[in-house]
Scaffold this motif. Structure first.
Motif, mmCIF file in Angstrom:
data_model
loop_
_atom_site.group_PDB
_atom_site.id
_atom_site.type_symbol
_atom_site.label_atom_id
_atom_site.label_comp_id
_atom_site.label_asym_id
_atom_site.label_seq_id
_atom_site.Cartn_x
_atom_site.Cartn_y
_atom_site.Cartn_z
ATOM 1 N N CYS A 194 32.019 45.079 14.369
ATOM 2 C CA CYS A 194 32.460 43.914 13.609
ATOM 3 C C CYS A 194 33.099 42.883 14.533
ATOM 4 O O CYS A 194 32.849 41.678 14.407
ATOM 5 C CB CYS A 194 33.455 44.337 12.520
ATOM 6 S SG CYS A 194 32.676 45.119 11.094
ATOM 7 N N ASP A 210 36.916 44.587 10.737
ATOM 8 C CA ASP A 210 36.738 45.710 9.810
ATOM 9 C C ASP A 210 38.113 46.086 9.252
ATOM 10 O O ASP A 210 39.009 46.448 10.021
ATOM 11 C CB ASP A 210 36.130 46.877 10.600
ATOM 12 C CG ASP A 210 35.958 48.126 9.768
ATOM 13 O OD1 ASP A 210 35.954 48.035 8.530
ATOM 14 O OD2 ASP A 210 35.820 49.204 10.372
ATOM 15 N N GLY A 228 34.273 43.876 5.978
ATOM 16 C CA GLY A 228 34.469 42.975 7.109
ATOM 17 C C GLY A 228 35.181 41.705 6.651
ATOM 18 O O GLY A 228 34.780 41.093 5.664
ATOM 19 N N LEU A 243 29.909 45.908 4.280
ATOM 20 C CA LEU A 243 29.392 46.669 5.419
ATOM 21 C C LEU A 243 28.501 47.811 4.957
ATOM 22 O O LEU A 243 27.476 48.103 5.565
ATOM 23 C CB LEU A 243 30.554 47.234 6.244
ATOM 24 C CG LEU A 243 31.561 46.216 6.797
ATOM 25 C CD1 LEU A 243 32.683 46.937 7.542
ATOM 26 C CD2 LEU A 243 30.875 45.217 7.713
#
Lengths: 143, 366
Positions: free
Chosen positions: B171, B178, B222, B236
């Motif tokens: 991420c 994240d 995210g 995600l």
């Protein structure tokens, strides 16, 4: 440790290990190296900001006692205990050059005095200790 | 993405001579796995954090398991769209190609029982070795190459959230963060559900899914900061995990759970299977909600940003992340400072939770 035993009159944020922010009058603090997280209530956040803007613990106790009309001895004891905890947790460190800092004014935000509380969230400590901050993400550590 | 985030990228990308910790060998092994069993190669385009990414899986069983978690991100209308990054998986057993035998070196190492993470190439390459998998990330491009010893050994946790711990760094490579939170939305306006393990994040998000809201994640999403300001949540994983004792709360989902097997403590739901139209990719965050399991009647009341922040930074044992960086800390304080924060008691009636959160979204200014 009492206020008089603290030889260093001025303290600063223990950068870069510690990062902090004040949100809506309360402070959140994180020791990125230890993975420890802390919360300060509103009066604690006021004391925190006064420390970081170049006040001695003695000055802070006097200012707060006068502001709330509270017995100075009680406030000094509270500030002393809170400061000792901050030092113990390595959130603040002595600042020999502190006298040269510009002392920005600080407006106390709380209306009623209560003993300040530093909350330590240690339940994350083991997890974060397993997963330390990834190096190389900050410009300072890449320099 | 901030200027600070770009600083380390420009530094590592400008060093072509750096050792890659085995990334090139992993790439070659992936190519060998593809060549060994081309009939078992599944390649698709998907959109991850708003960017086009090529997802390639070598091995039918592995593809069946991990691609379902990303199914909602796959762009079925544009399978050959040019990608800016890639995620590649291969199954060693299905392909007959083992992962390379790499030296246990690294410029920075963190390890525990059954896992070892190391950094290579001046910070550019990150490697995670586990008993049954080896994952490499190029942090400059977000490219991932992962080898799994045998798809049959994947736990439900692996299937629910492939790449788990590495996801935070993936991420970061994509300019998002994240975070440990659930996310639901209505009309593109999302509510982050935050709290430590067992505090009701998954229960709340599934109440909302069951009650007609859109789902973006139950435990991991995210967090992005678009140029126009504010905060956006990126889905995600198309997955949710729940202790078996809770499943009767959602009778409509009864036929869609995959029960826990050996090594699992939770059942797995792929939300897009019962509700394909309710699993969405992004939502603008308009509220942060801290659920409290108290069995009262749902009522969202304002709470302090510090309370929301505290709930947000608590981690869970089954979803460990790397320690927080300075920029990530400041992003979360900015989030809780600018987005309205609420707490609520979890209602015994899931329909009232969904209705309450719908009302909360509608009550906030657009």
């Amino acid at each position: 440790m009492s206020l008089s035993e603290m030889q260093d009159p001025l303290y600063r944020l223990n950068e870069p290990a510690v990062i902090a922010d004040v949100i809506d009058g309360e402070a959140v603090i994180m020791n990125l190296e230890r993975g420890s997280y802390y919360g300060l209530d509103q009066i604690g956040a006021d004391i925190w900001q006064m420390i970081l803007t170049g006040r001695t613990f003695d000055e802070i106790a006097t200012t707060i006692a006068q502001h709330f009309g509270v017995e100075r001895e009680r406030v000094a004891s509270d500030v002393n205990a809170l400061a000792a905890q901050m030092i113990e947790e390595k959130l603040i460190v002595p600042d020999p050059a502190g006298e040269e800092r510009v002392r920005e004014p600080h407006q106390i935000t709380v209306t009623v005095y209560a003993t300040p509380v530093l909350t330590v969230y240690s339940d994350m400590k083991d997890l974060l200790a397993l997963d330390p901050p990834m190096p190389g993400l900050e410009p300072a550590s890449n320099a | 993405m901030t200027i600070a985030d770009l600083a380390w990228k420009s530094q590592v990308v400008d060093r072509p001579d750096v050792r890659d910790g085995g990334f090139a060998e992993m790439r070659a092994a992936m190519a060998a796995a593809v060549a060994a069993r081309p009939e078992q190669v599944h390649a698709v385009s998907m959109t991850f954090a708003g960017r086009p990414v090529r997802l390639e899986v070598a091995g039918n069983a592995l593809a069946a398991n991990v691609m379902s978690a990303f199914a909602h991100l796959i762009d079925r209308d544009a399978p050959d769209r040019p990608a800016t990054s890639s995620i590649a998986f291969w199954d060693c057993t299905a392909s007959g190609v083992r992962w390379p035998n790499l030296a246990e070196d690294g410029e920075w190492v963190a390890q525990g029982e059954g896992w070892r993470i190391s950094l290579h190439g001046g910070g550019r390459y990150l490697r995670e070795a586990r008993t049954n998998s080896l994952i490499h990330l190029d942090r400059s491009s977000g490219a991932v190459i992962a080898a799994f010893r045998d798809a049959a050994q994947l736990t439900l946790a692996d299937r629910a959230r492939p790449l788990q711990r590495m996801m935070s760094q993936i991420c970061a490579a994509f300019g998002i963060q994240d975070i440990h939170a659930g996310l639901v939305s209505r009309g593109g306006r999302g509510v982050l559900i935050v709290g430590g393990s067992g505090r009701g994040k998954t229960t709340t998000t599934l109440d909302c899914l069951d009650g007609g809201l859109d789902f973006l994640g139950d435990d991991s999403v995210g967090l992005g900061e678009p140029e126009e300001g504010g905060f956006v949540g990126h889905s995600l994983y198309n997955s949710a995990r729940v202790h078996p004792g809770q499943l009767r709360r959602w009778p409509r989902l009864a036929d869609h759970w995959r029960p826990p097997g050996p090594g699992d403590d939770k059942a797995l739901l792929i939300p897009a299977r019962p509700f394909p139209e309710r699993v969405v990719r992004t939502a603008r965050i308009v509220a942060i909600l801290v659920p409290v399991i108290a069995g009262g009647r749902f009522d969202a009341v304002p709470t302090s940003p510090r309370a929301a922040f505290t709930a947000l930074v608590h981690d869970s044992k089954d979803n460990r992340r790397f320690g927080m960086s300075r920029n990530e800390f400041l992003r979360l304080t900015a989030l809780t400072r600018t987005i309205p924060c609420f707490r609520c008691e979890l209602d015994l009636d899931p329909a009232r939770v969904a209705a309450g959160i719908s009302h909360l979204i509608e009550s906030l200014a657009p």
